[in-house]
Design a protein around this motif. Sequence first.
Motif, PDB file in Angstrom:
ATOM      1  N   ALA A  17      38.798  44.358  41.156  1.00 47.02           N
ATOM      2  CA  ALA A  17      37.710  43.708  41.905  1.00 47.02           C
ATOM      3  C   ALA A  17      38.203  42.856  43.068  1.00 47.02           C
ATOM      4  CB  ALA A  17      36.876  42.870  40.954  1.00 47.02           C
ATOM      5  N   GLU A  18      39.392  42.273  42.916  1.00 50.49           N
ATOM      6  CA  GLU A  18      39.887  41.407  43.992  1.00 50.49           C
ATOM      7  C   GLU A  18      40.079  42.208  45.274  1.00 50.49           C
ATOM      8  OE1 GLU A  18      43.310  39.341  42.593  1.00 50.49           O
ATOM      9  OE2 GLU A  18      42.146  38.362  41.033  1.00 50.49           O
ATOM     10  N   GLU A  19      40.482  43.479  45.087  1.00 53.38           N
ATOM     11  CA  GLU A  19      40.658  44.324  46.256  1.00 53.38           C
ATOM     12  C   GLU A  19      39.310  44.599  46.919  1.00 53.38           C
ATOM     13  OE1 GLU A  19      42.912  48.491  47.021  1.00 53.38           O
ATOM     14  OE2 GLU A  19      41.075  48.549  45.885  1.00 53.38           O
ATOM     15  N   ILE A  21      36.789  42.670  46.997  1.00 55.77           N
ATOM     16  CA  ILE A  21      36.383  41.459  47.720  1.00 55.77           C
ATOM     17  C   ILE A  21      37.096  41.388  49.065  1.00 55.77           C
ATOM     18  CG2 ILE A  21      36.498  38.931  47.676  1.00 55.77           C
ATOM     19  CD1 ILE A  21      36.260  39.254  44.578  1.00 55.77           C
ATOM     20  N   ARG A  23      38.056  43.739  50.830  1.00 54.48           N
ATOM     21  CA  ARG A  23      37.564  44.756  51.755  1.00 54.48           C
ATOM     22  C   ARG A  23      36.230  44.360  52.376  1.00 54.48           C
ATOM     23  NH1 ARG A  23      38.589  50.547  48.783  1.00 54.48           N
ATOM     24  NH2 ARG A  23      40.839  50.549  48.909  1.00 54.48           N
TER      25      ARG A  23
ATOM     26  N   PRO B  42      41.875  40.727  33.923  1.00 55.40           N
ATOM     27  CA  PRO B  42      42.547  40.744  35.228  1.00 55.40           C
ATOM     28  C   PRO B  42      41.660  41.379  36.286  1.00 55.40           C
ATOM     29  CG  PRO B  42      43.341  42.523  33.868  1.00 55.40           C
ATOM     30  CD  PRO B  42      42.362  41.770  33.025  1.00 55.40           C
ATOM     31  N   GLY B  43      41.819  40.896  37.496  1.00 53.82           N
ATOM     32  CA  GLY B  43      41.158  41.552  38.617  1.00 53.82           C
ATOM     33  C   GLY B  43      39.645  41.491  38.629  1.00 53.82           C
ATOM     34  N   THR B  44      39.059  40.655  37.801  1.00 50.79           N
ATOM     35  CA  THR B  44      37.598  40.570  37.829  1.00 50.79           C
ATOM     36  C   THR B  44      37.186  39.255  38.470  1.00 50.79           C
ATOM     37  OG1 THR B  44      37.301  39.422  35.746  1.00 50.79           O
ATOM     38  CG2 THR B  44      37.492  41.810  35.635  1.00 50.79           C
ATOM     39  N   VAL B  45      35.944  39.171  38.829  1.00 50.80           N
ATOM     40  CA  VAL B  45      35.466  37.936  39.445  1.00 50.80           C
ATOM     41  C   VAL B  45      34.663  37.128  38.429  1.00 50.80           C
ATOM     42  CG1 VAL B  45      35.467  38.644  41.847  1.00 50.80           C
ATOM     43  CG2 VAL B  45      33.548  39.288  40.392  1.00 50.80           C
ATOM     44  N   ALA B  86      43.825  50.207  43.984  1.00 44.77           N
ATOM     45  CA  ALA B  86      44.288  49.303  42.928  1.00 44.77           C
ATOM     46  C   ALA B  86      43.347  49.380  41.730  1.00 44.77           C
ATOM     47  CB  ALA B  86      44.338  47.883  43.474  1.00 44.77           C
ATOM     48  N   ASP B  88      42.924  48.530  37.211  1.00 41.47           N
ATOM     49  CA  ASP B  88      43.407  47.929  35.961  1.00 41.47           C
ATOM     50  C   ASP B  88      43.005  48.822  34.802  1.00 41.47           C
ATOM     51  OD1 ASP B  88      44.497  45.246  36.525  1.00 41.47           O
ATOM     52  OD2 ASP B  88      42.515  44.905  37.384  1.00 41.47           O
TER      53      ASP B  88
END
Lengths: 24, 192
Positions: A17-19, A21, A23, B42-45, B86, B88
């Motif tokens: 998800a960070e990616e 965001i 973008r 990981p990688g979540t908001v 990317a 997970d």
Amino acid sequence: RTHRVPKEVRVEPQKFAEELIHRL
Amino acid sequence: VANFVLFPCRYACMGCEITLPHTEKADHEEVCEFRLYSCPCPGTVCKWQGTMDAIMPHLTKMHEYITTIEGEDIIFLATSINLVGAYDWVMIQSCLGVRFMLVLQKQEDHNGGQQFFAVVQLLGTSKEAENFAYRLELKGNRRRLTWEATPLPIHEDIAKAIKNRDCLTFDANTALLFAENDDLSINVVITK
């Protein structure tokens, strides 16, 4: 002697998800 | 007078029984194991915060794609590892009376190179984590790649461990050596 086969679990990919965001 | 008085930790209402001088209070509260924890996904908001006991109910309710499997010796089969971008792969391993979060993360650098990172985090404190060891192993085609370490405790950020390469790290070429039909099989063994 018997060899135990480990249990297997299929794991689907999740979009990082960070990616997403970055973008936006 | 304040220097001689012992103050309760701000998380006393959550169960912390420590009292300490005001000069040491802030330092303790930063690492107090009764404080609220952020969602470990990981990688979540996800902005969720809660107590240690509430983490697992939160994961099963709000991140329902995360599968839990019982056993000390399991196979984590990450599917579609060749997807561009990317990603997970996350699951929970439950064994030895506790739960571990298993994470495989794929990152892309600016040149389009891909790196994979795999790490295990205990849903528990650093004191508890010291009692365990984990082994991640890629096997196949007459090759073997193994990483052994102590699981990260819940308050240690997975992103930081990945940044420090304190995890199993391999690139896309290595992943291809072990993958079958875009699926990568990782043997995870946890011991006490």
